[in-house]
Design an enzyme around this catalytic site. Structure first.
Site, PDB file in Angstrom:
ATOM      1  N   LYS A  81       0.847  -1.192   0.000  1.00 45.40           N
ATOM      2  CA  LYS A  81       0.000   0.000   0.000  1.00 45.40           C
ATOM      3  C   LYS A  81       0.877   1.234   0.000  1.00 45.40           C
ATOM      4  O   LYS A  81       1.964   1.233   0.588  1.00 45.40           O
ATOM      5  CB  LYS A  81      -0.871   0.018   1.260  1.00 45.40           C
ATOM      6  CG  LYS A  81      -2.105   0.878   1.138  1.00 45.40           C
ATOM      7  CD  LYS A  81      -3.276   0.053   0.669  1.00 45.40           C
ATOM      8  CE  LYS A  81      -4.528   0.908   0.558  1.00 45.40           C
ATOM      9  NZ  LYS A  81      -5.715   0.059   0.365  1.00 45.40           N
ATOM     10  N   GLY A 183     -20.165   6.964   5.583  1.00 47.88           N
ATOM     11  CA  GLY A 183     -19.192   7.363   4.557  1.00 47.88           C
ATOM     12  C   GLY A 183     -19.811   7.227   3.179  1.00 47.88           C
ATOM     13  O   GLY A 183     -19.980   6.126   2.656  1.00 47.88           O
ATOM     14  N   GLY A 185     -18.818   7.935   0.053  1.00 47.83           N
ATOM     15  CA  GLY A 185     -17.751   8.243  -0.894  1.00 47.83           C
ATOM     16  C   GLY A 185     -17.825   7.367  -2.120  1.00 47.83           C
ATOM     17  O   GLY A 185     -18.908   7.030  -2.619  1.00 47.83           O
ATOM     18  N   VAL A 187     -17.284   4.297  -2.543  1.00 54.10           N
ATOM     19  CA  VAL A 187     -17.974   3.011  -2.363  1.00 54.10           C
ATOM     20  C   VAL A 187     -19.358   3.241  -1.763  1.00 54.10           C
ATOM     21  O   VAL A 187     -20.348   2.648  -2.199  1.00 54.10           O
ATOM     22  CB  VAL A 187     -17.167   2.068  -1.438  1.00 54.10           C
ATOM     23  CG1 VAL A 187     -17.912   0.754  -1.245  1.00 54.10           C
ATOM     24  CG2 VAL A 187     -15.774   1.820  -2.015  1.00 54.10           C
TER      25      VAL A 187
END
Ligand code: PHE
Length: 347
Positions: A81, A183, A185, A187
């Protein structure tokens, strides 16, 4: 010991590439966790962190999560990552400079690490990175456009929700179930759409007013960020930042099951046991959120939409197996998932 030293001394990964980006006063971290199954592949996160140490900590944990994700889906990649840890928000030109320099760093690693989108980076950002390096997944080399993994991740979360409901109630349907999405966003928003189309009653929470508006336009009812953990629902779907399941929040939860896309939802792995004893089913994040990780390399290899979709929906099958195995052994689903990961990595 300094913050960096302490973190690295406690980490069991392969190694980390660290570079200070002076023009933007930020840090580039590329963590390679476990590369026994193949070269590291994982998204690039960009956000403001209180200190560079917080950015490095995130990179280390996220890379480990990617190792687990690749192992569960059986793809030949290692956990990696990138974190672009900003000290302040960047202007457009600065942002582009940082992304290009990041791309050149990735190129210099010669394929030991390949990248893609994550929280805080967009398909347009990745298209820029791809002008500097060929080690970007999900780029359509014909058009130069980058594929957004978000909707694929959302589809996987949706399949995982169905599998969880099937496990709990013997019925996978989302119709008339209440689902709280934290959230809205990349997704969260497509997930709200899938849930609405399936007839669920959707609650949505986000700290950003515009994102909230987008969710309410799709028919979701707003929940204030400070009320999100105690809001009654059947399914709680964390789709924002990590570590939101912890000793403070778990006692507040009023849901039957947690199924969401955020990486590293548990502040520590012991929280899975706490959820288990509280009678809340926790679907392990790295099983649930693998849709993007399935889609990007498949598209890079020329798979069709339909092939990708079918493979992403398999997440529901895998999760169902894990939930049944955990139930049969009276253990937490995280425990069962972890055993799978270890079996794959030991091969
Ligand atoms: N960042 C997303 C994830 O964590 C999607 C992604 C997967 C991006 C794999 C790059 C590589 O799953």
């Amino acid at each position: 010991m300094s913050g960096f030293e302490q973190l690295l001394a406690e980490w069991d990964g392969m190694g980390v590439f660290i570079r200070r980006d002076a023009p933007t006063e930020s840090w580039i971290f590329i963590a390679l966790h476990d590369t026994r199954q193949g070269p590291a592949l994982g998204g690039c996160r960009m956000r403001v962190y209180p200190t560079p140490v917080d950015g490095l900590r995130d990179a280390l944990r996220l890379a480990e999560g990617m190792t687990q994700k690749w192992a569960v889906i059986g793809f030949p990649y290692g956990g990696g990552k990138a974190v672009l840890a900003l000290s302040r928000p960047l202007q457009a030109a600065e942002r582009e400079g940082l992304l290009r320099r990041f791309g050149r760093v990735v190129e210099s690693l010669n394929g030991s690490y390949a990248t893609g989108e994550d929280l805080g980076t967009t398909p347009a950002d990745l298209a820029l990175v791809a002008e500097e390096t060929s080690y970007v997944h999900g780029i359509d080399r014909g058009t130069g456009r980058s594929i957004d993994p978000g909707p694929h991740t959302a589809l996987g979360v949706f399949a995982a929700m169905r599998a969880s409901l099937q496990h709990l109630f013997g019925d996978p349907e989302l119709r008339d179930r209440t689902v709280l999405v934290q959230g809205i966003g990349d997704v969260g928003l497509p997930l709200v759409r899938l849930l609405r189309d399936a007839g669920a009653s959707v609650l949505a929470s986000d700290t950003d007013a515009e994102r909230m508006e987008a969710a309410t336009r799709l028919g979701a009812a707003p929940v204030a960020p400070e009320a999100v953990y105690a809001a009654p629902c059947d399914v709680f779907a964390p789709c924002a930042v990590g570590a939101i399941l912890n000793a403070d929040t778990v006692p507040l939860l009023q849901c039957r099951v947690v199924v969401g896309s955020a990486n590293n939802q548990l502040a520590e792995s012991e929280v899975a046991e706490q959820l288990h004893t509280s009678g809340i089913l926790y679907a392990p994040d790295y099983v649930v959120n693998a849709g993007g990780a399935i889609a990007l390399p498949m598209f890079s290899q020329g798979a069709s939409e339909a092939e990708v979709r079918q493979r992403v929906e398999q997440i529901g099958v895998t999760l169902g197996e894990i939930l049944r195995e955990a139930a049969a052994r009276s253990e937490s689903p995280l425990h069962a998932a972890q055993r799978r990961v270890e079996q794959v990595l030991a091969r």
